[in-house]
Design an enzyme around this catalytic site. Structure first.
Site, PDB file in Angstrom:
ATOM      1  N   GLU A   2      13.794  29.257  64.337  1.00 29.41           N
ATOM      2  CA  GLU A   2      14.988  29.608  63.580  1.00 29.41           C
ATOM      3  C   GLU A   2      16.184  29.845  64.492  1.00 29.41           C
ATOM      4  O   GLU A   2      16.044  30.401  65.570  1.00 29.41           O
ATOM      5  CB  GLU A   2      14.747  30.912  62.836  1.00 29.41           C
TER       6      GLU A   2
ATOM      7  N   CYS B 278      22.245  33.246  67.110  1.00 26.49           N
ATOM      8  CA  CYS B 278      21.031  33.932  67.529  1.00 26.49           C
ATOM      9  C   CYS B 278      19.946  32.869  67.681  1.00 26.49           C
ATOM     10  O   CYS B 278      19.634  32.163  66.727  1.00 26.49           O
ATOM     11  CB  CYS B 278      20.657  34.953  66.467  1.00 26.49           C
TER      12      CYS B 278
ATOM     13  N   CYS C  31       5.206  34.739  68.697  1.00 29.28           N
ATOM     14  CA  CYS C  31       5.401  35.805  69.685  1.00 29.28           C
ATOM     15  C   CYS C  31       4.089  36.549  69.861  1.00 29.28           C
ATOM     16  O   CYS C  31       3.323  36.713  68.910  1.00 29.28           O
ATOM     17  CB  CYS C  31       6.483  36.766  69.184  1.00 29.28           C
TER      18      CYS C  31
ATOM     19  N   CYS D 257       4.574  43.565  67.658  1.00 29.34           N
ATOM     20  CA  CYS D 257       5.287  44.699  67.041  1.00 29.34           C
ATOM     21  C   CYS D 257       4.922  44.783  65.556  1.00 29.34           C
ATOM     22  O   CYS D 257       4.879  43.769  64.858  1.00 29.34           O
ATOM     23  CB  CYS D 257       6.800  44.547  67.220  1.00 29.34           C
TER      24      CYS D 257
ATOM     25  N   CYS E 132       7.382  43.345  62.633  1.00 23.08           N
ATOM     26  CA  CYS E 132       8.074  42.064  62.855  1.00 23.08           C
ATOM     27  C   CYS E 132       7.277  40.883  62.307  1.00 23.08           C
ATOM     28  O   CYS E 132       6.061  40.802  62.483  1.00 23.08           O
ATOM     29  CB  CYS E 132       8.301  41.889  64.358  1.00 23.08           C
TER      30      CYS E 132
ATOM     31  N   CYS F  91      13.897  38.384  61.738  1.00 26.10           N
ATOM     32  CA  CYS F  91      13.135  37.571  62.675  1.00 26.10           C
ATOM     33  C   CYS F  91      11.895  36.935  62.082  1.00 26.10           C
ATOM     34  O   CYS F  91      11.035  37.629  61.569  1.00 26.10           O
ATOM     35  CB  CYS F  91      12.640  38.440  63.814  1.00 26.10           C
TER      36      CYS F  91
HETATM   37  N1  SAH Z   1      11.446  40.225  71.576  1.00 25.49           N
HETATM   38  C1  SAH Z   1      12.813  40.623  71.668  1.00 25.49           C
HETATM   39  C2  SAH Z   1      13.775  39.761  70.866  1.00 25.49           C
HETATM   40  C3  SAH Z   1      13.342  39.325  69.507  1.00 25.49           C
HETATM   41  S1  SAH Z   1      13.281  40.590  68.265  1.00 25.49           S
HETATM   42  C4  SAH Z   1      12.973  42.082  71.317  1.00 25.49           C
HETATM   43  O1  SAH Z   1      11.971  42.727  71.029  1.00 25.49           O
HETATM   44  O2  SAH Z   1      14.069  42.609  71.424  1.00 25.49           O
HETATM   45  C5  SAH Z   1      14.963  40.954  67.968  1.00 25.49           C
HETATM   46  C6  SAH Z   1      15.205  42.302  67.321  1.00 25.49           C
HETATM   47  O3  SAH Z   1      14.846  42.280  65.933  1.00 25.49           O
HETATM   48  C7  SAH Z   1      14.394  43.402  67.963  1.00 25.49           C
HETATM   49  O4  SAH Z   1      15.145  44.563  68.139  1.00 25.49           O
HETATM   50  C8  SAH Z   1      13.317  43.570  66.931  1.00 25.49           C
HETATM   51  O5  SAH Z   1      12.702  44.802  67.088  1.00 25.49           O
HETATM   52  C9  SAH Z   1      14.086  43.416  65.631  1.00 25.49           C
HETATM   53  N2  SAH Z   1      13.265  43.245  64.443  1.00 25.49           N
HETATM   54  C10 SAH Z   1      12.043  42.699  64.332  1.00 25.49           C
HETATM   55  N3  SAH Z   1      11.573  42.786  63.076  1.00 25.49           N
HETATM   56  C11 SAH Z   1      12.523  43.405  62.346  1.00 25.49           C
HETATM   57  C12 SAH Z   1      12.628  43.810  60.989  1.00 25.49           C
HETATM   58  N4  SAH Z   1      11.648  43.589  60.122  1.00 25.49           N
HETATM   59  N5  SAH Z   1      13.758  44.446  60.620  1.00 25.49           N
HETATM   60  C13 SAH Z   1      14.756  44.686  61.498  1.00 25.49           C
HETATM   61  N6  SAH Z   1      14.723  44.315  62.782  1.00 25.49           N
HETATM   62  C14 SAH Z   1      13.606  43.700  63.222  1.00 25.49           C
END
Ligand code: SAH
Length: 349
Positions: A91, A104, A111, A115, A118, A335
């Protein structure tokens, strides 16, 4: 014989590939693929026809294909699902801010960071993106904007993937993007977001390129952070904050700490107090992000009141905080949501 892909190579590398041609040809080709939207040799109308046919036999220009495009109701956000040669898709999101067009991009297919909130990590990591694939995401949007006489003004590396685990390709891509035969994008217009891979943050400091670093924190103590972000067991909060402070000190650039607010999980006044304490004295901003709920994850958004209270607590305790403006609601902008949906797995919206 497999054709050699020229897209993603530096000018010097293209010259090497075309060493039997006069040097200006490499320059012409770089100009076509990086600045004039060519996706085949056929497009390069100022090259002799016979040369174009010859190039076609030995080389190719691999650029991503558009699979799906979604535009938000207010027209400010466009999301592209782009596929590469092997069919893997990522994306890219274009956000039209009043200060310019920001995009972005993704750095990996899937990944492996795991987390808990995510969508990108639901099926693990498929593979890293190459230099050409990451640059391809950007040039794709640049070509799209060219029709409107606009361009990509800022870049955030915050899409699917953990950019600092694809470090070498990412760095090479950023250096290429900085060249005047591509976008000539200033490093100051680039933000890299990481979940906190400490040794890679140190490597980035050593590169001495003034990009903005954004660190996903999401919790003010190790217990909660480890529960939300497994990477915290490898690189705990204290080490991440130390690396962030070092980044700010060495580059003179304010580090952004991203903090997703999750209802009832990390959004109380006590969490705000702990966060203010651990960030006291750092050259930083906190970006508060009300969670974008993912169906497959069981998290609730924070109340409006909780967001406001958290925000005011930080600002009244000398921590510069902002609340992320919501972009792309309704088009799976969080994401990994679009890619995940497009795989025919559980969908949202
Ligand atoms: N791996 C990197 C970049 C990709 S994630 C990182 O962790 O920063 C980009 C951002 O989106 C991160 O801050 C991540 O925690 C956030 N993110 C992931 N899932 C999300 C969600 N469901 N709602 C809001 N932000 C989210």
């Amino acid at each position: 014989m497999e054709k050699k892909n020229l897209f993603g190579l530096t000018l010097a590398e293209i010259e090497t590939e075309l060493s039997n041609l006069p040097k200006f040809r490499a320059k012409q080709i770089a100009n076509w693929i990086y600045q004039r939207g060519a996706i085949s040799f056929e497009d390069m109308t100022d090259l002799p026809k016979i040369l174009r046919a010859d190039l076609e036999k030995n080389f190719e220009i691999q650029t991503p294909q558009l699979v799906k495009k979604l535009v938000s109701k207010d027209n400010l956000t466009t999301k592209f699902l782009l596929a590469f040669n092997d069919g893997a898709a990522v994306e890219v999101v274009l956000m039209r801010h009043d200060y310019g067009n920001s995009i972005c991009i993704s750095t990996q297919v899937g990944c492996q960071m795991g987390c808990k909130f995510c969508a990108s990590t639901l099926n693990g990591l498929e593979r890293n993106l190459t230099v050409g694939e990451m640059l391809g995401e950007i040039i794709f949007v640049q070509n799209f904007l060219r029709d409107e006489k606009q361009k990509v003004d800022t870049l955030v590396i915050m899409g699917t993937g953990e950019p600092l685990t694809n470090f070498d390709n990412l760095l090479k891509m950023l250096k290429l993007l900085h060249e005047n035969y591509t976008l000539g994008l200033s490093y100051r217009k680039i933000t890299i977001s990481t979940c906190g891979i400490v040794p890679a943050i140190k490597k980035l400091i050593a590169e001495k390129i003034p990009v903005t670093l954004s660190i996903s924190l999401h919790a003010p103590n190790n217990k909660l952070r480890s529960a939300l972000m497994p990477i915290n067991s490898a690189f705990p909060l204290e080490e991440v904050l130390k690396a962030g402070a070092e980044y700010a000190l060495e580059t003179g650039r304010r580090v952004t700490y991203e903090y997703i607010l999750i209802g009832g999980v990390n959004d109380t006044e006590e969490h705000a107090r702990q966060l203010a304490k651990i960030l006291a004295g750092q050259l930083c901003n906190v970006n508060l992000i009300p969670i974008n709920p993912v169906d497959e994850r069981n998290f609730q958004p924070p109340t409006h009141n909780a967001v406001q209270k958290f925000f005011h607590f930080l600002n009244s305790h000398n921590i510069n905080a902002t609340i992320r403006k919501e972009f792309g609601a309704g088009i799976n902008a969080a994401c990994g949501q679009l890619r995940y949906a497009s795989q025919g797995l559980k969908t949202k919206d």
